[in-house]
Design an enzyme around this catalytic site. Structure first.
Site, short mmCIF file in Angstrom:
data_model
loop_
_atom_site.label_atom_id
_atom_site.label_comp_id
_atom_site.label_asym_id
_atom_site.label_seq_id
_atom_site.Cartn_x
_atom_site.Cartn_y
_atom_site.Cartn_z
N ASP A 195 29.78 -53.88 31.19
CA ASP A 195 30.74 -54.98 31.39
C ASP A 195 31.33 -54.91 32.79
OD1 ASP A 195 30.52 -56.26 28.92
OD2 ASP A 195 31.83 -54.78 27.97
N GLY A 196 31.55 -53.67 33.28
CA GLY A 196 32.10 -53.50 34.63
C GLY A 196 31.18 -54.13 35.67
N ASN A 241 38.98 -60.73 32.93
CA ASN A 241 39.57 -59.98 31.80
C ASN A 241 41.09 -60.04 31.80
OD1 ASN A 241 37.44 -59.04 30.33
ND2 ASN A 241 37.42 -56.98 31.20
N GLU A 242 41.68 -59.43 32.83
CA GLU A 242 43.14 -59.34 32.83
C GLU A 242 43.70 -58.94 34.19
OE1 GLU A 242 41.50 -56.04 33.01
OE2 GLU A 242 41.64 -56.17 30.85
N ARG A 267 61.64 -53.63 30.90
CA ARG A 267 61.66 -52.24 31.39
C ARG A 267 60.61 -51.46 30.64
NH1 ARG A 267 66.93 -53.74 31.86
NH2 ARG A 267 67.99 -53.15 33.80
N ASP A 316 56.39 -49.36 31.13
CA ASP A 316 55.30 -48.96 32.02
C ASP A 316 54.69 -50.15 32.74
OD1 ASP A 316 55.69 -46.42 31.18
OD2 ASP A 316 53.73 -46.13 30.26
N ALA A 320 54.35 -49.92 26.70
CA ALA A 320 55.47 -49.00 26.46
C ALA A 320 56.81 -49.54 26.97
CB ALA A 320 55.17 -47.64 27.13
P1 NAD Z 1 34.50 -49.95 32.48
O1 NAD Z 1 33.52 -50.88 33.06
O2 NAD Z 1 34.12 -48.56 32.22
O3 NAD Z 1 35.05 -50.62 31.14
C1 NAD Z 1 35.82 -49.87 30.24
C2 NAD Z 1 35.42 -50.29 28.84
O4 NAD Z 1 35.95 -51.60 28.60
C3 NAD Z 1 33.91 -50.36 28.61
O5 NAD Z 1 33.63 -49.78 27.36
C4 NAD Z 1 33.65 -51.86 28.62
O6 NAD Z 1 32.50 -52.20 27.83
C5 NAD Z 1 34.92 -52.39 28.02
N1 NAD Z 1 35.22 -53.78 28.31
C6 NAD Z 1 35.34 -54.39 29.51
N2 NAD Z 1 35.63 -55.68 29.35
C7 NAD Z 1 35.72 -55.89 28.02
C8 NAD Z 1 36.02 -57.01 27.23
N3 NAD Z 1 36.32 -58.17 27.77
N4 NAD Z 1 36.00 -56.87 25.88
C9 NAD Z 1 35.70 -55.69 25.31
N5 NAD Z 1 35.43 -54.58 26.00
C10 NAD Z 1 35.45 -54.69 27.35
O7 NAD Z 1 35.87 -49.86 33.31
P2 NAD Z 1 36.41 -50.62 34.58
O8 NAD Z 1 35.28 -51.24 35.28
O9 NAD Z 1 37.29 -49.71 35.33
O10 NAD Z 1 37.44 -51.71 33.98
C11 NAD Z 1 37.01 -52.85 33.44
C12 NAD Z 1 37.83 -53.17 32.23
O11 NAD Z 1 38.11 -52.02 31.46
C13 NAD Z 1 39.20 -53.77 32.48
O12 NAD Z 1 39.12 -55.13 32.81
C14 NAD Z 1 39.90 -53.52 31.16
O13 NAD Z 1 39.76 -54.61 30.22
C15 NAD Z 1 39.18 -52.33 30.60
N6 NAD Z 1 40.17 -51.23 30.52
C16 NAD Z 1 40.58 -50.86 29.30
C17 NAD Z 1 41.55 -49.89 29.17
C18 NAD Z 1 41.99 -49.52 27.79
O14 NAD Z 1 41.47 -50.10 26.81
N7 NAD Z 1 42.94 -48.60 27.68
C19 NAD Z 1 42.09 -49.27 30.30
C20 NAD Z 1 41.63 -49.67 31.53
C21 NAD Z 1 40.67 -50.67 31.64
#
Ligand code: NAD
Length: 266
Positions: free
Chosen positions: A45-46, A120-121, A146, A148, A183
């Site tokens: 996905d990345g 994504n976000e 207030r 994270d 948080a």
């Molecule tokens: P990455 O590419 O390793 O992705 C992290 C995980 O998020 C992978 O397993 C990927 O398949 C999954 N993912 C990404 N987009 C998704 C979606 N729309 N729906 C379901 N799963 C999804 O990591 P990166 O490239 O550094 O970041 C990409 C994405 O990782 C960010 O946009 C964020 O959504 C996600 N992320 C998740 C967390 C968490 O769940 N705690 C923390 C940081 C980032």
């Protein structure tokens, strides 16, 4: 049919990319980085997020398609053992498209004005100190946050970071953005709504960080530290991303395959 391609640099993705090039050559498909119809990502996905950010200046001209080389991806939904079928379809059939909403972010800081699109976000967070942010919705005061940080996600991003924060999974037909808390501090003195919020199209949220100095923001996989942010505005973007569909892949099936079980349960 002209395509361009972006791949992850691991051995498996490089190998699958070579196979893909061989097959497309055999089928007379043209790689054209300048004006492609289709943007293919090979990786996870990345990798598709990277492809989106590299091509966001021509969203009205291209459609995206992801091939996953690890576990099933949420966006990268073609399996490497389907390469032949995919390339055959690319060379014989026009693709249908499905559109997903995006998030528009505008940041005003001391020294710069920045604008981004996220698939994504967007997150804003401060790991060293509690992040304090005045929050307005449609120009009305809403709360003093207030905690994270906050995550503002698209519907298709709702299954990413947002889901880990307890946000709802939103179907991409609902043109909306979701705000989920990281948080938050809630006690007799400080109060936030304490629940994810869903804003429809044409509504906007403004954030006013009260902390001086650098605040961390992420846009999908990208991270930046920005000095003295004055305001951040988020809303549903006018632009959308289009995904190429050679076969139906309903959103809820994808949610089940990604999070519950990818074996058929019939
Ligand atoms: P990455 O590419 O390793 O992705 C992290 C995980 O998020 C992978 O397993 C990927 O398949 C999954 N993912 C990404 N987009 C998704 C979606 N729309 N729906 C379901 N799963 C999804 O990591 P990166 O490239 O550094 O970041 C990409 C994405 O990782 C960010 O946009 C964020 O959504 C996600 N992320 C998740 C967390 C968490 O769940 N705690 C923390 C940081 C980032």
């Amino acid at each position: 049919m002209k395509y361009t391609l972006i791949h992850r640099d691991d051995d498996v993705s490089v190998q699958i990319t070579k196979q893909f090039y061989q097959l497309t050559q055999q089928h007379g498909l043209i790689k054209d980085e300048a004006s492609p119809d289709l943007v293919i990502s090979i990786g996870g996905d990345g990798t598709l997020l990277e492809a989106f950010h590299a091509n966001q200046h021509r969203l009205d001209q291209v459609a995206f398609l992801g091939i996953h080389t690890g576990h099933l991806g949420f966006y990268a939904d073609w399996h490497p053992n389907e390469l032949e079928e995919l390339v055959h379809l690319m060379s014989t059939e026009p693709f249908k498209t499905t559109e997903y909403p995006l998030l528009e972010i505008k940041i005003t800081a001391d020294s710069e004005n920045l604008a981004f699109l996220a698939l994504n976000e967007f997150t804003v967070k401060n790991i060293e100190k509690t992040l304090v942010m005045k929050v307005k919705i449609n120009n009305d005061d809403f709360e003093m946050f207030r905690g994270d940080g906050l995550c503002i996600s698209t519907p298709s991003g709702s299954t990413g970071y947002n889901k880990s924060l307890g946000g709802a999974v939103i179907h991409p037909k609902l043109e909306s953005i979701q705000i989920s808390e990281m948080a938050s501090i809630n006690n007799r003195v400080y109060r936030t709504v304490g629940a994810p919020l869903l804003l429809p199209k044409h509504h906007h949220i403004d954030l006013f960080p009260q902390n001086k100095g650098e605040v961390g923001v992420t846009i999908d996989h990208l991270h930046r530290q920005i000095n003295n942010i004055q305001s951040i505005q988020c809303k549903v973007a006018e632009d959308k991303i289009r995904f190429a569909r050679y076969r139906p892949f309903p959103f809820w099936k994808r949610v089940r395959d990604s999070f519950i079980d990818n074996q058929h349960l019939d």
